[in-house]
Design a protein around this motif. Structure first.
Motif, PDB file in Angstrom:
ATOM      1  N   PRO A 149       0.794  -1.225   0.000  1.00 10.66           N
ATOM      2  CA  PRO A 149       0.000   0.000   0.000  1.00 10.66           C
ATOM      3  C   PRO A 149       0.830   1.281   0.000  1.00 10.66           C
ATOM      4  N   ASP A 150       2.043   1.211   0.501  1.00  9.74           N
ATOM      5  CA  ASP A 150       2.918   2.389   0.526  1.00  9.74           C
ATOM      6  C   ASP A 150       3.862   2.436  -0.664  1.00  9.74           C
ATOM      7  N   GLY A 151       3.647   1.561  -1.631  1.00  4.46           N
ATOM      8  CA  GLY A 151       4.513   1.523  -2.797  1.00  4.46           C
ATOM      9  C   GLY A 151       5.773   0.711  -2.556  1.00  4.46           C
ATOM     10  N   ARG A 152       6.597   0.636  -3.571  1.00  4.99           N
ATOM     11  CA  ARG A 152       7.827  -0.143  -3.469  1.00  4.99           C
ATOM     12  C   ARG A 152       8.832   0.539  -2.540  1.00  4.99           C
ATOM     13  N   PRO A 153       9.637  -0.243  -1.836  1.00  8.26           N
ATOM     14  CA  PRO A 153      10.682   0.337  -0.994  1.00  8.26           C
ATOM     15  C   PRO A 153      11.692   1.099  -1.855  1.00  8.26           C
ATOM     16  N   ASP A 154      12.444   1.993  -1.211  1.00 11.85           N
ATOM     17  CA  ASP A 154      13.474   2.751  -1.927  1.00 11.85           C
ATOM     18  C   ASP A 154      14.714   1.903  -2.188  1.00 11.85           C
ATOM     19  N   ASN A 155      14.850   0.800  -1.465  1.00 11.16           N
ATOM     20  CA  ASN A 155      16.037  -0.045  -1.612  1.00 11.16           C
ATOM     21  C   ASN A 155      15.856  -1.088  -2.715  1.00 11.16           C
ATOM     22  N   PRO A 156      16.963  -1.588  -3.258  1.00 12.72           N
ATOM     23  CA  PRO A 156      16.866  -2.694  -4.220  1.00 12.72           C
ATOM     24  C   PRO A 156      16.582  -4.003  -3.513  1.00 12.72           C
ATOM     25  N   VAL A 157      16.410  -5.058  -4.279  1.00 13.01           N
ATOM     26  CA  VAL A 157      16.307  -6.407  -3.734  1.00 13.01           C
ATOM     27  C   VAL A 157      17.725  -6.887  -3.426  1.00 13.01           C
ATOM     28  N   PHE A 158      17.956  -7.293  -2.181  1.00  8.14           N
ATOM     29  CA  PHE A 158      19.258  -7.834  -1.795  1.00  8.14           C
ATOM     30  C   PHE A 158      19.162  -9.354  -1.704  1.00  8.14           C
ATOM     31  N   ILE A 159      20.170 -10.037  -2.248  1.00  7.83           N
ATOM     32  CA  ILE A 159      20.220 -11.495  -2.195  1.00  7.83           C
ATOM     33  C   ILE A 159      21.454 -11.879  -1.387  1.00  7.83           C
ATOM     34  N   VAL A 160      21.227 -12.398  -0.188  1.00 10.48           N
ATOM     35  CA  VAL A 160      22.325 -12.748   0.703  1.00 10.48           C
ATOM     36  C   VAL A 160      22.621 -14.240   0.584  1.00 10.48           C
ATOM     37  N   LYS A 161      23.884 -14.576   0.326  1.00 13.40           N
ATOM     38  CA  LYS A 161      24.296 -15.974   0.241  1.00 13.40           C
ATOM     39  C   LYS A 161      24.584 -16.480   1.656  1.00 13.40           C
ATOM     40  N   ILE A 162      23.856 -17.512   2.061  1.00  9.24           N
ATOM     41  CA  ILE A 162      23.900 -17.990   3.444  1.00  9.24           C
ATOM     42  C   ILE A 162      24.343 -19.441   3.508  1.00  9.24           C
TER      43      ILE A 162
ATOM     44  N   LEU B 124      22.010 -21.246   0.588  1.00 14.29           N
ATOM     45  CA  LEU B 124      20.763 -20.498   0.444  1.00 14.29           C
ATOM     46  C   LEU B 124      21.011 -19.136  -0.201  1.00 14.29           C
ATOM     47  N   ALA B 125      20.074 -18.740  -1.032  1.00 13.29           N
ATOM     48  CA  ALA B 125      20.016 -17.376  -1.550  1.00 13.29           C
ATOM     49  C   ALA B 125      18.754 -16.764  -0.953  1.00 13.29           C
ATOM     50  N   ALA B 126      18.932 -15.892   0.032  1.00 11.57           N
ATOM     51  CA  ALA B 126      17.789 -15.280   0.735  1.00 11.57           C
ATOM     52  C   ALA B 126      17.551 -13.881   0.179  1.00 11.57           C
ATOM     53  N   PHE B 127      16.312 -13.627  -0.285  1.00  8.70           N
ATOM     54  CA  PHE B 127      15.941 -12.357  -0.915  1.00  8.70           C
ATOM     55  C   PHE B 127      15.288 -11.441   0.124  1.00  8.70           C
ATOM     56  N   PHE B 128      15.847 -10.243   0.283  1.00  7.59           N
ATOM     57  CA  PHE B 128      15.315  -9.260   1.221  1.00  7.59           C
ATOM     58  C   PHE B 128      14.924  -8.002   0.450  1.00  7.59           C
ATOM     59  N   TYR B 129      13.684  -7.560   0.655  1.00  5.28           N
ATOM     60  CA  TYR B 129      13.173  -6.383  -0.054  1.00  5.28           C
ATOM     61  C   TYR B 129      12.294  -5.528   0.853  1.00  5.28           C
ATOM     62  N   SER B 130      11.254  -6.127   1.413  1.00  2.00           N
ATOM     63  CA  SER B 130      10.310  -5.368   2.233  1.00  2.00           C
ATOM     64  C   SER B 130      10.827  -5.108   3.646  1.00  2.00           C
ATOM     65  N   ASP B 131      11.774  -5.900   4.099  1.00  2.00           N
ATOM     66  CA  ASP B 131      12.293  -5.790   5.467  1.00  2.00           C
ATOM     67  C   ASP B 131      13.802  -6.013   5.425  1.00  2.00           C
TER      68      ASP B 131
ATOM     69  N   VAL C 156      13.215 -17.425  -0.450  1.00  2.00           N
ATOM     70  CA  VAL C 156      14.469 -18.151  -0.233  1.00  2.00           C
ATOM     71  C   VAL C 156      14.590 -19.241  -1.288  1.00  2.00           C
ATOM     72  N   ILE C 157      15.814 -19.392  -1.822  1.00  2.00           N
ATOM     73  CA  ILE C 157      16.091 -20.438  -2.799  1.00  2.00           C
ATOM     74  C   ILE C 157      17.290 -21.248  -2.322  1.00  2.00           C
ATOM     75  N   GLU C 158      17.161 -22.581  -2.329  1.00  4.86           N
ATOM     76  CA  GLU C 158      18.266 -23.464  -1.992  1.00  4.86           C
ATOM     77  C   GLU C 158      18.893 -23.967  -3.283  1.00  4.86           C
ATOM     78  N   GLU C 159      20.217 -23.809  -3.418  1.00  2.00           N
ATOM     79  CA  GLU C 159      20.916 -24.180  -4.640  1.00  2.00           C
ATOM     80  C   GLU C 159      22.079 -25.120  -4.339  1.00  2.00           C
ATOM     81  N   LEU C 160      22.420 -25.928  -5.336  1.00  2.00           N
ATOM     82  CA  LEU C 160      23.525 -26.881  -5.217  1.00  2.00           C
ATOM     83  C   LEU C 160      24.860 -26.161  -5.354  1.00  2.00           C
TER      84      LEU C 160
END
Length: 346
Positions: A56-69, A99-106, A87-91
């Protein structure tokens, strides 16, 4: 597909201009047409490209961050996954996974434990212009990801926001503060949604009539095991309507709880180099088509996934050839190797 803020403003301005012209076309003395007011225009609410829910408040000002965990016992505990949108689990090499964890809204101030990137991450990041956060990576990997136009925040190259977990040792002790990274990052364009989401007005289906052909009874499951290699697998259980990893390396209270869990089988190729133990490093090809198994609630749906290009939205079709959309909410993707990977329902 999300509607940009620019499009929303343009729509409002176009409506206002149209009303103004209509008022002038009647000879100039007609005072019955009220002045246009933005408050009377229908508000366009954008949909999150990562989880399909309203913003409802529109897209965040930050990009999508993908943290390798890290996703082994050495990286316990995994921190911050409950704040991730996807979250995506990759070989990776040695039959292990990451893990590739995607953070955008928080954007939490502590996520980890952060490990290195792989060329697979190019295809994972591309649909949403994701910016990769990693402790480092092989020179070949770094060059290929940069060549793809993906922004990298690597500790090896002086990225901000990294700190040490005093209870652990390298390479398993790296933490990242996403607020710090966001203060230095420039937003990137988001091509489209990550998945084809079920529209809000399509969730209620009409009741079948007596003449309707009875639907095939869907598969159901309350537990599953996804195997990546002989020694690496992820166990899942349906609890409280969410799919939870039961052999997770995260504390149960702060683990990622998936509304939908998707197993996608994809081709594995040689990335062209080895790790320090001389294990070939694999790359998962995140484009093309392949088998998918979609878990939502207790319903299990066999499907085919499709992603024509690295930056394409991932779409699904059923055995009948009809499109399958994903219910809005948090999604965990198991990117299992085609041929060697398996999924077992219970």
């Amino acid at each position: 597909m999300p509607v940009s803020k620019t499009s929303a403003r343009a729509a409002i301005l176009f409506t206002a201009a149209t009303l103004a012209l209509a008022g002038c076309s009647g000879g100039g003395d007609d005072k019955t047409t009220p002045d246009p007011d933005e408050s009377t225009a229908e508000k366009i609410v954008e949909i999150s490209p990562l989880n399909g829910t309203p913003m409802p408040d529109g897209r965040p000002d930050n990009p999508v961050f993908i943290v390798k965990i890290e996703n082994t016992y050495g990286g316990e505990p995994q921190i911050g996954l409950d704040n991730a949108d996807l979250v995506i689990e990759e070989l990776v090499e040695g039959g292990l996974t990451r893990l590739a964890a995607f953070f955008y809204s928080d954007l939490p101030t502590k996520v980890g434990h952060v490990r290195s990137m792989r060329t697979t991450d190019i295809g994972l990041a591309a649909p949403v212009g994701g910016q990769i956060i990693a402790s480092g990576g092989a020179n070949k990997t770094y060059k290929e990801i940069k060549r793809a136009g993906t922004t990298i925040f690597s500790e090896d190259y002086g990225a901000p926001g990294f700190s040490s977990d005093p209870s652990k040792v390298r390479p398993y002790n790296r933490l990242i503060n996403l607020q710090t990274v966001a203060s230095k990052a420039k937003p990137t364009s988001i091509v489209g949604p990550y998945f084809t989401w079920t529209p809000e007005d399509a969730k209620t289906e009409p009741a079948p009539t007596e003449s309707a052909t009875p639907a095939t009874e869907p598969k159901t499951a309350r537990a599953a095991t996804v195997r990546f290699s002989p020694g690496t697998y992820t166990d899942w259980a349906l609890k409280g309507g969410k799919w939870i990893r039961t052999n997770s390396h995260a504390p149960r209270a702060t683990d990622f709880k998936a509304d939908t869990m998707i197993v996608m089988f994809a081709k594995i190729v040689d990335a062209g180099y080895t790790d320090i133990a001389n294990n070939p490093v694999p790359e998962t090809v995140v484009k093309g088509t392949g088998r998918a198994v979609i878990f939502n609630g207790k319903t299990v749906t066999e499907a085919t996934w499709s992603k024509p290009n690295l930056d394409s939205t991932i779409s699904f079709t059923g055995a009948d050839g009809q499109p399958i959309t994903i219910e809005p909410g948090k999604v965990f993707v198991e990117l299992a190797p085609k041929g060697n990977g398996t999924v077992r329902l219970r």
